[in-house]
Design a protein around this motif. Structure first.
Motif, mmCIF file in Angstrom:
data_model
loop_
_atom_site.group_PDB
_atom_site.id
_atom_site.type_symbol
_atom_site.label_atom_id
_atom_site.label_comp_id
_atom_site.label_asym_id
_atom_site.label_seq_id
_atom_site.Cartn_x
_atom_site.Cartn_y
_atom_site.Cartn_z
ATOM 1 N N GLY A 19 43.079 48.783 50.890
ATOM 2 C CA GLY A 19 44.168 48.888 49.914
ATOM 3 C C GLY A 19 44.853 47.553 49.698
ATOM 4 O O GLY A 19 45.185 47.184 48.568
ATOM 5 N N ALA A 20 45.058 46.808 50.770
ATOM 6 C CA ALA A 20 45.687 45.484 50.654
ATOM 7 C C ALA A 20 44.787 44.528 49.873
ATOM 8 O O ALA A 20 45.272 43.732 49.073
ATOM 9 C CB ALA A 20 45.986 44.921 52.040
ATOM 10 N N ARG A 26 44.268 42.584 42.354
ATOM 11 C CA ARG A 26 45.051 42.921 41.167
ATOM 12 C C ARG A 26 46.134 41.869 40.934
ATOM 13 O O ARG A 26 46.317 41.393 39.819
ATOM 14 C CB ARG A 26 45.690 44.301 41.315
ATOM 15 C CG ARG A 26 46.577 44.653 40.118
ATOM 16 C CD ARG A 26 47.546 45.754 40.401
ATOM 17 N NE ARG A 26 48.438 45.337 41.465
ATOM 18 C CZ ARG A 26 49.114 46.159 42.237
ATOM 19 N NH1 ARG A 26 49.008 47.435 42.098
ATOM 20 N NH2 ARG A 26 49.921 45.704 43.164
ATOM 21 N N HIS A 27 46.832 41.484 41.991
ATOM 22 C CA HIS A 27 47.908 40.498 41.860
ATOM 23 C C HIS A 27 47.364 39.164 41.350
ATOM 24 O O HIS A 27 47.959 38.538 40.471
ATOM 25 C CB HIS A 27 48.609 40.310 43.202
ATOM 26 C CG HIS A 27 49.688 39.281 43.162
ATOM 27 N ND1 HIS A 27 50.889 39.497 42.534
ATOM 28 C CD2 HIS A 27 49.733 38.018 43.645
ATOM 29 C CE1 HIS A 27 51.635 38.407 42.639
ATOM 30 N NE2 HIS A 27 50.949 37.511 43.306
ATOM 31 N N ARG A 28 46.237 38.726 41.901
ATOM 32 C CA ARG A 28 45.639 37.470 41.451
ATOM 33 C C ARG A 28 45.279 37.550 39.972
ATOM 34 O O ARG A 28 45.520 36.626 39.201
ATOM 35 C CB ARG A 28 44.388 37.136 42.254
ATOM 36 C CG ARG A 28 43.781 35.833 41.748
ATOM 37 C CD ARG A 28 42.402 35.549 42.218
ATOM 38 N NE ARG A 28 41.758 34.783 41.151
ATOM 39 C CZ ARG A 28 40.485 34.731 40.986
ATOM 40 N NH1 ARG A 28 39.675 35.370 41.783
ATOM 41 N NH2 ARG A 28 39.979 34.034 40.006
ATOM 42 N N ASP A 74 38.393 37.141 36.970
ATOM 43 C CA ASP A 74 39.508 37.918 37.508
ATOM 44 C C ASP A 74 39.414 37.972 39.031
ATOM 45 O O ASP A 74 38.525 37.362 39.636
ATOM 46 C CB ASP A 74 39.561 39.310 36.864
ATOM 47 C CG ASP A 74 38.340 40.167 37.144
ATOM 48 O OD1 ASP A 74 37.572 39.872 38.086
ATOM 49 O OD2 ASP A 74 38.148 41.155 36.406
ATOM 50 N N GLY A 75 40.324 38.675 39.651
ATOM 51 C CA GLY A 75 40.365 38.767 41.106
ATOM 52 C C GLY A 75 39.161 39.439 41.724
ATOM 53 O O GLY A 75 38.907 39.291 42.911
ATOM 54 N N MET A 138 47.924 47.726 32.467
ATOM 55 C CA MET A 138 47.790 47.153 33.798
ATOM 56 C C MET A 138 47.616 48.291 34.789
ATOM 57 O O MET A 138 47.956 49.436 34.482
ATOM 58 C CB MET A 138 48.975 46.269 34.141
ATOM 59 C CG MET A 138 50.320 46.878 33.947
ATOM 60 S SD MET A 138 51.697 45.681 33.951
ATOM 61 C CE MET A 138 51.378 44.645 35.317
ATOM 62 N N PRO A 139 47.055 47.996 35.961
ATOM 63 C CA PRO A 139 46.796 49.082 36.918
ATOM 64 C C PRO A 139 48.084 49.612 37.518
ATOM 65 O O PRO A 139 49.108 48.936 37.536
ATOM 66 C CB PRO A 139 45.920 48.419 37.977
ATOM 67 C CG PRO A 139 46.256 46.988 37.909
ATOM 68 C CD PRO A 139 46.603 46.719 36.472
ATOM 69 N N ASP A 140 47.990 50.834 38.037
ATOM 70 C CA ASP A 140 49.125 51.403 38.783
ATOM 71 C C ASP A 140 49.470 50.498 39.945
ATOM 72 O O ASP A 140 48.604 49.848 40.503
ATOM 73 C CB ASP A 140 48.763 52.793 39.301
ATOM 74 C CG ASP A 140 48.536 53.784 38.177
ATOM 75 O OD1 ASP A 140 49.215 53.666 37.134
ATOM 76 O OD2 ASP A 140 47.681 54.671 38.342
#
Length: 141
Positions: A19-20, A26-28, A74-75, A138-140
């Protein structure tokens, strides 16, 4: 007994780690897309429109003076997609910057299909869409 305890700890930690990792990817992606949008807006200020680039490679070349290096993936390691959806001569009046998300597959055939009403949050496999500097999808969290 100790082996069983290790199994229990692993069963707890592995899902948390995965999950992390997803959150970091996603953050990147969101951060890189924001940086690109900032560079596009800087370009727009100097040239009267966004770059009329056909893809992320052409966009990266056009943005070199404004952002170096320009992220092109992307990430999750998939190529970002860029498209001018409203050409305005030598520049672009409206653009889309898209990440296909974790699965790497776009949900639509043409970037212009994404619209401003398509704003619902989605999971990690869904496309992330930035249009003219604003995230539409954007993702949840």
């Amino acid at each position: 007994m100790a082996l069983g305890a290790v199994g229990v700890v692993a069963a707890i930690l592995i899902p948390n780690f995965l999950g992390a990792k997803e959150r970091a990817q996603r953050h990147r992606t969101l951060s890189d897309m924001r940086q690109i949008a900032g560079a596009v807006e800087s370009y727009r200020g100097r040239h009267g429109g966004a770059p009329a680039a056909a893809d992320i490679g052409e966009l990266a070349a056009a943005l070199q003076p404004h952002l170096d290096p320009v992220p092109t993936t992307d990430g999750w390691g998939h190529p970002l997609r860029y498209g001018c959806v409203v050409p305005a001569g030598e520049v672009c009046g409206s653009y889309r910057l898209v990440s296909a998300g974790r699965d790497g597959e776009l949900e639509v055939s043409a970037l212009a299909v994404y619209g401003p009403d398509d704003v619902a949050s989605r999971g990690y496999d869904s496309d992330l869409v930035l249009a003219d500097g604003v995230f539409w999808r954007m993702p949840d969290s």
